[in-house]
Design an enzyme around this catalytic site. Structure first.
Site, PDB file in Angstrom:
ATOM      1  N   GLY A  11      13.692  25.456 -24.472  1.00  0.00           N
ATOM      2  CA  GLY A  11      13.995  24.902 -23.156  1.00  0.00           C
ATOM      3  C   GLY A  11      14.875  23.669 -23.220  1.00  0.00           C
ATOM      4  O   GLY A  11      14.726  22.750 -22.428  1.00  0.00           O
ATOM      5  N   SER A 250      25.255   6.282 -31.279  1.00  0.00           N
ATOM      6  CA  SER A 250      26.277   7.199 -30.785  1.00  0.00           C
ATOM      7  C   SER A 250      27.709   6.802 -31.139  1.00  0.00           C
ATOM      8  O   SER A 250      28.059   5.631 -31.211  1.00  0.00           O
ATOM      9  CB  SER A 250      26.149   7.267 -29.264  1.00  0.00           C
ATOM     10  OG  SER A 250      27.256   7.913 -28.706  1.00  0.00           O
ATOM     11  N   ARG A 297      33.699  12.995 -37.400  1.00  0.00           N
ATOM     12  CA  ARG A 297      32.509  12.551 -38.111  1.00  0.00           C
ATOM     13  C   ARG A 297      32.536  12.814 -39.606  1.00  0.00           C
ATOM     14  O   ARG A 297      32.065  11.991 -40.388  1.00  0.00           O
ATOM     15  CB  ARG A 297      31.288  13.242 -37.484  1.00  0.00           C
ATOM     16  CG  ARG A 297      31.056  12.711 -36.093  1.00  0.00           C
ATOM     17  CD  ARG A 297      30.009  13.486 -35.360  1.00  0.00           C
ATOM     18  NE  ARG A 297      29.844  12.916 -34.028  1.00  0.00           N
ATOM     19  CZ  ARG A 297      29.070  13.421 -33.082  1.00  0.00           C
ATOM     20  NH1 ARG A 297      28.386  14.520 -33.325  1.00  0.00           N
ATOM     21  NH2 ARG A 297      28.981  12.843 -31.907  1.00  0.00           N
TER      22      ARG A 297
END
Lengths: 593, 250
Positions: A11, A250, A297
């Site tokens: 989910g 982040s 990255r």
């Protein structure tokens, strides 16, 4: 047209999007999740979601987004679906906006966009620095609305165990276990969508959530579902090292102007704030002047490794570099990055607005995953579809930041209708399948649990997990040598052997977490071996997969998708051509224009 | 010596909803930057009490471990909070871990917070969109308004605000500050506002905003710094206005 039922496993963002699409088409959904869906790992995505809306007058386009994504992925993607995703992105942002996602705004009330790694454009829409959380909540709320209308039934605290396959190898439902009662049950359905996310637990300390074990993917792989590019593992350059997990800082921190540096002098123990600019080594800006701190990255991670391990310039001689935002306006930092700076503040105890953050790379994402076709997220097993991080499309050998939320949503949007279409096209539905098929699978699963409960020995599941994580982090992340990968595989085989001597301290049924974890651990070990074996085979360097003994990309031999099939405890590999029909492969380099 | 340093953790254990709770104490090797979750992992690896008795691993909920999923709420040294951000070096020892008391117990530190999700459903906490099809952009929203909404929308459904609320108990069924805050959030969205009446009618119903007696414990317990008392007051005002308007025009 009769109504059909689709089973969804997971989910998170991909699963919820697929559920919405199925319910919207008038069909019903059984949604399985190990956690209440609102607590899924998608909440951890911080920085944003990419869409070339070109609202900053930069001449951005969906083609440019497509090109950046393929280039960033080092050309290992099948291109048509990636193009479809980039073209759908602006519409997806509109949809999220309509759902009430609290995206940051410009003074005109329009969506604001920021920069992210691997692009020169402001293409990333964001909601503070908790974009994944905000997106997940919006979808969770839409699904709750369908739930209130009786179209979605949630089975939370249920863990997927296996697909129910009939004698023809067609999926007819799933088996699952209640994490509360320990009851094992089968659930019939004509189509199953797997959206079970990442596999970080295999590396133990990763940026992933506890639930990201990859157990479902591994179980399906062992049942005949193919798995592609397992060796493509992303290590995020900036995380806070931690014992229970590595907490992500982040890429958006660099997107808003954060700078990565180390003191020029090895072992310079001064307070970083007192070190003058001339005595700081901004190595990303120096080595990659065009992209600077916003190189992709894989590039940033290898640069940090080089600075720390080869040049010996880690802070205080330790495995850390500075990620610095102290030069940026406090008000802007709070408004645009509050959520992520808060994590540093809470878990380290220092305010990043005043103190440069100490960070180091950590396992973050798997580009590889369940093999799906190039059209509609279908796996090779009829009736099983996959979407989100658990499948392998879209990101090739390296994922660009802020493309993961997008690929989850796009994959979910394709998988939902595809599963419905499939379910309505089959001649024989699950209802007409013999109950013996379900009983057989239930019995098989109960036997596995009984075996675990009755095992004797001296081993402990947490200890084995730690050893696996250490092996994987050491040998199967940033830098890879064949000799080490082979040693890692031998070590994992040893762990598999010791697994059978795990002696569970708790053999009860009710709420027995260590029992279910041990069940997952067995599956993790299979996936871990798949990763190291595939990594050993790919003798080149491409994206996140880097071998010093084979430092160059080798398109002639390795512009290929690794595709693995389970074969009675071992793996069969084949290497498929990659669809590069839209953008011809070119050399990937971020050092200059 | 540093490596000999240990941490004492006492856990209130309960095998199931019908069983009698009992306390167990564990002695854990100290390492830098440990949180309560790291202690619980240690116990799972070596489920032996500090007096050498073998026991079972402690059941607890956890997922993101960075205080954004809401899973790992429990009562730590008497305070309801997230276990992931409870750093050992900041806690008085022995560290006491108990399950939240306002939700049905499952096992050990695991409770069932389903009522929050049910209440969100009852209060219609969503923006009712026409469909997922490409029907253009959403409404324009001023940055100031977005900033208010964003702060409200960071609620992680941890339930700490319910745990500390004197009006959430076996005699009352107050939905709690988290859900009232959701009503405010959706009523302030331009599309959500079109259906504000439905939410306000629900939030005036049983267990609604009228139950809040303004103890203000919720706002202190919120790990995300959501202005919960402000939300309670705001929704209270909206509900009152809605009922007066309803009375005037019907």
């Amino acid at each position: 047209m009769s109504s059909t039922k689709v089973i969804l496993i997971g989910g998170g963002l991909a699963g919820l999007m697929a559920a919405i699409r199925v319910a919207e088409l008038g069909h019903s959904v059984d949604l399985f999740s190990v956690v209440p869906v609102r607590r899924s790992h998608s909440v951890c995505a911080q920085g944003g979601i990419n869409a070339a809306k070109n609202l900053k007058g930069e001449g951005d386009s969906t083609w440019q987004h497509f090109d950046d994504t393929v280039y960033g992925g080092d050309f290992l993607q099948n291109q048509p679906l990636v193009k479809g995703m980039c073209e759908a992105a602006p519409g997806i942002i509109d949809l999220l906006d309509r759902m009430g996602v609290t995206f940051n705004r410009t003074p005109e009330g329009l969506l604001d966009f920021r920069r992210f790694g691997g692009t020169l454009y402001h293409r990333t829409a964001f909601a503070g620095a908790t974009t994944g959380q905000q997106l997940l909540y919006a979808l969770d709320e839409q699904v709750r609305r369908f739930e209130s209308e009786g179209k979605v039934r949630k089975l939370e605290s249920w863990m997927f165990l296996s697909a129910v396959l009939d004698d023809a190898g067609v999926c007819r439902g799933v088996s699952a276990v209640s994490l509360r009662s320990g009851e094992v049950r089968t659930f019939p359905s004509d189509a199953v969508i797997v959206a079970t996310g990442g596999i970080g637990a295999i590396f133990r300390q990763s940026t992933n959530s506890v639930a990201c074990t990859g157990s479902a993917q591994s179980a399906l792989f062992q049942q005949g579902v193919h798995y592609a590019n397992p060796e493509m593992i992303q290590v995020h350059p900036t995380a806070i090292p931690g014992e229970d997990k590595c907490r992500l800082i982040s890429e958006s921190v660099r997107g808003e102007g954060g700078r990565v540096w180390v003191p020029k002098a090895a072992g310079d123990g001064r307070d970083p704030r007192t070190i003058p600019d001339a005595e700081r080594f901004y190595f990303l800006e120096e080595w990659y002047p065009k992209y600077g701190n916003l190189v992709p990255r894989d590039v940033a991670t290898r640069a940090i490794h080089k600075v720390v391990y080869e040049l010996g310039l880690g802070i205080d001689g330790k495995n850390m570099v500075y990620l610095d935002v102290t030069h940026l306006p406090r008000e802007m930092l709070t408004r645009k990055l509050g959520g992520v700076l808060e994590i540093y503040e809470k878990f380290v105890g220092l305010d990043p607005r005043d103190h440069p953050m100490k960070v180091f790379p950590a396992q973050h994402y798997t580009m590889g995953g369940i093999w799906v076709n190039n059209e509609n997220q279908a796996t090779n097993v009829p009736g099983i579809f996959a979407a989100g991080e658990c499948e392998y499309q879209y990101h090739g050998a390296n994922r660009l930041g802020a493309n993961s939320l997008l690929s989850c949503l796009y994959g979910g949007m394709l998988a939902g209708p595809a599963a419905v279409k499939y379910a309505q096209s089959i001649a024989k539905s699950a209802e007409s399948v013999s109950s013996a098929v379900y009983e057989r699978e239930q019995k098989r699963q109960e036997e596995i649990y009984d075996r675990l409960r009755s095992q004797q020995g001296e081993e402990n599941p947490i200890s084995l997990w730690k050893e696996m994580g250490e092996t994987m982090t050491q040998h199967a992340t940033v830098i890879r040598y064949n000799k080490d990968l082979q040693a890692a595989d031998a070590k994992l085989a040893e762990l598999q052997d010791r697994y059978h001597r795990i002696n569970l301290a708790d053999t009860g049924r009710w709420g027995n977490q260590s029992l279910h974890f041990t069940r997952e651990l067995g599956n993790m070990l299979v996936l871990a071996r798949l990763i190291v074996q595939a990594a050993a085979l790919r003798d080149e360097s491409r994206g996140a997969h880097y071998k010093p003994d084979f430092p160059d990309r080798d398109d002639e031999h390795w512009l290929r998708t690794t595709r693995a099939e389970y074969d009675n405890g071992s793996f069969k590999f084949q290497f498929d051509p990659v669809d590069t029909s839209l953008i011809p492969p070119r050399k990937r380099s971020y050092t200059s224009s | 010596m540093a490596e000999a340093k240990t941490i004492l953790v006492r856990v209130k254990r309960q095998a199931g909803p019908q069983d009698t709770p009992q306390w167990e104490e564990f002695s854990i090797r100290w390492r830098p930057n440990m949180n309560v979750i790291a202690c619980l992992i240690d116990i799972a690896e070596n489920p032996v009490t500090s007096d050498g008795r073998k026991t079972t691993p402690v059941s607890y909920e956890a997922n993101c471990l960075e205080e954004v999923c809401g899973a790992c709420a429990m009562v730590i040294n008497g305070h309801s909070r997230q276990a992931c951000s409870a750093l050992v070096d900041h806690l008085e020892q022995p560290i006491r871990l108990e399950p939240m008391s306002k939700f049905p117990l499952v096992r050990d530190l695991v409770v069932d917070r389903q009522r929050m999700f049910n209440d969100a459903k009852r209060m219609r906490c969503w923006v009712p969109i026409d469909g997922t099809y490409a029907i253009g952009p959403g409404p324009r929203i001023a940055p100031e308004r977005q900033e208010v909404a964003y702060a409200l929308s960071r609620c992680i459904f941890c339930g700490n605000c319910l745990e500390v609320c004197p009006k959430v108990n076996e005699h009352g069924d107050f939905v709690g500050a988290a859900i009232v805050n959701q009503v405010r959030l959706f009523n302030m969205h331009p599309t959500g506002a079109m259906h504000a009446h439905e939410r306000l009618r629900a939030v005036r119903g049983p267990g609604g905003i009228q139950e809040c007696d303004n103890a203000q414990n919720c706002v202190k317990a919120c790990p995300k710094g959501i202005p919960l008392t402000e939300s309670n007051n705001d929704v209270n005002r909206q509900a009152l206005l809605d009922s007066i308007l309803g009375w005037m025009f019907h």
